[in-house]
Design an enzyme around this catalytic site. Structure first.
Site, mmCIF file in Angstrom:
data_model
loop_
_atom_site.group_PDB
_atom_site.id
_atom_site.type_symbol
_atom_site.label_atom_id
_atom_site.label_comp_id
_atom_site.label_asym_id
_atom_site.label_seq_id
_atom_site.Cartn_x
_atom_site.Cartn_y
_atom_site.Cartn_z
ATOM 1 N N GLY A 76 11.372 -23.247 12.441
ATOM 2 C CA GLY A 76 12.827 -23.370 12.464
ATOM 3 C C GLY A 76 13.272 -24.546 13.315
ATOM 4 O O GLY A 76 14.228 -25.250 12.982
ATOM 5 N N THR A 77 12.589 -24.761 14.415
ATOM 6 C CA THR A 77 12.933 -25.856 15.318
ATOM 7 C C THR A 77 12.824 -27.205 14.612
ATOM 8 O O THR A 77 13.708 -28.056 14.730
ATOM 9 C CB THR A 77 12.014 -25.818 16.559
ATOM 10 N N ASN A 158 21.172 -15.424 17.999
ATOM 11 C CA ASN A 158 19.932 -14.693 18.255
ATOM 12 C C ASN A 158 20.051 -13.696 19.397
ATOM 13 O O ASN A 158 19.357 -12.693 19.431
ATOM 14 C CB ASN A 158 18.783 -15.663 18.501
ATOM 15 N N GLN A 186 18.339 -16.491 12.098
ATOM 16 C CA GLN A 186 18.528 -15.055 12.328
ATOM 17 C C GLN A 186 19.241 -14.357 11.168
ATOM 18 O O GLN A 186 19.272 -13.129 11.116
ATOM 19 C CB GLN A 186 19.316 -14.820 13.619
ATOM 20 N N GLY A 207 9.861 -18.617 9.131
ATOM 21 C CA GLY A 207 9.055 -17.527 8.583
ATOM 22 C C GLY A 207 8.919 -16.329 9.514
ATOM 23 O O GLY A 207 9.062 -15.179 9.094
ATOM 24 N N HIS A 208 8.668 -16.609 10.795
ATOM 25 C CA HIS A 208 8.282 -15.483 11.658
ATOM 26 C C HIS A 208 9.437 -14.589 12.078
ATOM 27 O O HIS A 208 9.219 -13.554 12.707
ATOM 28 C CB HIS A 208 7.483 -15.982 12.877
ATOM 29 N N THR A 244 -0.163 -32.391 5.403
ATOM 30 C CA THR A 244 -0.703 -31.429 4.441
ATOM 31 C C THR A 244 -0.086 -30.053 4.686
ATOM 32 O O THR A 244 0.024 -29.607 5.827
ATOM 33 C CB THR A 244 -2.240 -31.370 4.549
ATOM 34 N N CYS A 332 15.123 -15.155 34.635
ATOM 35 C CA CYS A 332 14.312 -15.491 35.798
ATOM 36 C C CYS A 332 12.965 -16.066 35.378
ATOM 37 O O CYS A 332 12.362 -16.845 36.098
ATOM 38 C CB CYS A 332 14.086 -14.277 36.677
#
Ligand SMILES: *Cc1c(COP(=O)(O)O)cnc(C)c1O
Length: 394
Positions: A76-77, A158, A186, A207-208, A244, A332
């Site tokens: 996605g990034t 998100n 999302q 995908g994830h 590829t 944190c």
């Protein structure tokens, strides 16, 4: 209420999801016998290329797009970066970009580094959000100028699950001849998306977050939109993205989109019922707890709740003892004491932002799991509050 010993109660699906068994089954042959290069001339490689085309068709079908509008990426990034940098390079005379204060780091960090990446000075407008995480369309309209190259606004947040009015925002951009990108990572699989009815030029997915593996994404580029590739190399993906192809993961993502298309409506109704049961139960059982984000303009799976006067990471550690997985908006871990930029932008008070927990469910959660969490959370919060110097009791 008993859970199977050591069973993981996974409510962190906005961080990542499990690979669906059907998806795993579809991808495995492409990690074993079908190892050809999809660009090869021989049939052995060619059949792998056909599998990629089938996945492209499956992704397009879920989005109401054409297969030719789907480019596979590594995540996605990458899709987010590619869309935004493409627009800035396609229109180098335009130096303004409109986004929001609550974007995922994939868009947020890119926008903070545009000058370095492009070698040009850019002006970035970051739209404010209200206390419930929603945008002001009048502010948005006023931000769009002749100099605006692209708008990048996430479909759904998100952290809170808040959904933005993408159809309307895209229309407003199009009216002014401005490109529109949405990070829909999302949203895909959780809300219906029909790109035929939208004036969206670029859309990112991953995908994830959708029960496919990590390391594969998609960038939708509307037919006719000027496009400048990000990864240069071979002519894979019609020259839109060199490298590829991650064949097995692409096949997996296609299957995951198929599953989402088939089951989305029923499953999301069930997931929403579970989420509501969890949310209402927590808010009723735990004093000084509150929901972060709009109550209805929200993903069906996400609930972000603040428990005042307790620290999010401490809550997570206690939840972890019961193998309950979720996330916190207190950061944190990143070495800063600042709560999440999303909750800060919403103006959530300090004492509440630090004690925020995001529960994000999936089709694999059960009522039994929700009840287990409802049983454990009140005692976790109560015991932590006993130790808090700020807690006055209630
Ligand atoms: C997870 C996520 C991303 C990043 O996707 P990756 O595939 O992990 O790079 C981008 N945007 C949103 C809204 C996300 O939730």
């Amino acid at each position: 209420m008993s859970m199977q010993k050591n069973a993981v109660v996974y409510m962190d699906n906005n961080a990542t999801t499990r690979v669906a068994p059907e998806v795993l089954e579809a991808m495995l042959p492409y990690l074993s016998e079908y190892y050809g290069n999809p660009s090869s001339m021989h049939t052995f490689g060619g059949q792998v290329g056909m599998a990629i085309q089938e996945a492209r068709r499956q992704v397009a079908a879920l989005l109401g797009a054409e297969p030719g509008e789907i480019t596979f990426t590594s995540c996605g990034t990458e899709s987010d970066s590619t869309a935004i940098l493409s627009a800035l390079q396609a229109f180098p005379e335009k130096r303004h970009i409109v986004t929001t204060r609550v974007e995922h780091p994939a868009v947020k960090s890119l926008c903070e580094n545009l000058d370095r990446l492009t070698g040009h000075k850019h002006r970035v407008t970051r739209l404010k959000v209200a206390g419930d995480g929603t945008l002001d369309l009048a502010e948005y309209a006023a931000a769009l100028t002749e100099d605006t190259a692209i708008v990048s606004v996430m479909w759904a947040n998100n952290e809170t699950g808040v959904i933005f009015p993408i159809a309307e925002m895209a229309r407003m951009a199009r009216e002014r001849g401005i490109l529109f990108h949405t990070d829909a990572v999302q949203a895909v699989g959780k809300v219906p998306i029909n790109l035929k009815e939208l004036e969206v030029d670029f859309l990112s997915l991953s995908g994830h977050k959708l029960h496919a593996p990590k390391g594969v994404g998609v960038l939708y580029v509307r037919r006719g939109t000027l496009f400048v590739p990000f990864l240069l190399g071979g002519h894979q993906e019609k020259g839109r993205r060199g490298g590829t192809e991650n064949v097995a993961s692409i096949v997996a993502l296609g299957r995951a989109c198929d599953l989402a298309a088939e089951k989305m409506k029923d499953e999301n109704t069930r997931v929403k019922a579970l989420r509501d049961r969890l949310e209402e139960g927590l808010l009723a059982a735990i004093p000084q707890s509150m929901l972060n984000g709009h109550k209805t303009e929200r993903l069906p799976n996400t609930s972000n709740i603040s428990f005042e006067y307790v620290e999010g990471e401490a809550i997570l550690l206690h939840m972890n003892r019961y193998n309950i997985c979720a996330s916190s908006g207190s950061a944190c871990t990143s070495g800063s004491l600042e709560p999440s930029h999303v909750l800060r932008a919403m103006g959530v008070p300090f004492t509440a932002a630090h004690g925020s927990i995001r529960y994000s469910l999936s089709i694999y959660n059960t009522e039994e799991e929700v009840d287990f969490v409802l049983e454990k959370m009140p005692e976790i919060i109560a015991s932590l509050r006993q130790m808090s110097p700020f807690w006055k009791g209630n």
